[in-house]
Design a protein around this motif. Structure first.
Motif: not given
Length: 108
Positions: A60-85
């Motif tokens: 399991r991984h995350t893509a987490t912004a240091r400025d807290k603007s996003f925090d995407i949780d990624l279980p193994p073998k998964s994907e998630a979409r994020m629109t840049i704001s």
């Protein structure tokens, strides 16, 4: 009849002006996590673009912004979409594996 033609020309003129102004449509990019590393983010990101975060690892991984603007949780073998704001540079990391880091550079 002449007035109707003038009225119909205005929307067409506006559409042509908008198209010729160089207004770009949103693009979609993928950032893949594999081997406990983030793949390189695209160099030309803009507000409105979409990032598909894809975790190819067995952890399991995350893509987490240091400025807290996003925090995407990624279980193994998964994907998630994020629109840049918003524009600017954003450092990110994995909360579970803090040595995994990256940076997004977003233009307006």
């Amino acid at each position: 009849m002449g007035r109707l033609i003038k009225v119909l020309r205005l929307p067409l003129l506006l559409a042509l002006l908008w198209a010729s102004a160089g207004v770009a449509s949103a693009a979609e990019y993928q950032v893949t996590i594999a081997g406990m590393k983030f793949g390189a983010p695209p160099a030309e990101l803009h507000v409105g673009d979409v990032i598909v975060w894809r975790n190819d690892d067995m952890f399991r991984h995350t893509a987490t912004a240091r400025d807290k603007s996003f925090d995407i949780d990624l279980p193994p073998k998964s994907e998630a979409r994020m629109t840049i704001s918003r524009a600017g540079a954003v450092d990110f990391y994995c909360r579970f594996h803090p040595a995994m880091t990256g940076k997004l550079n977003v233009r307006p």
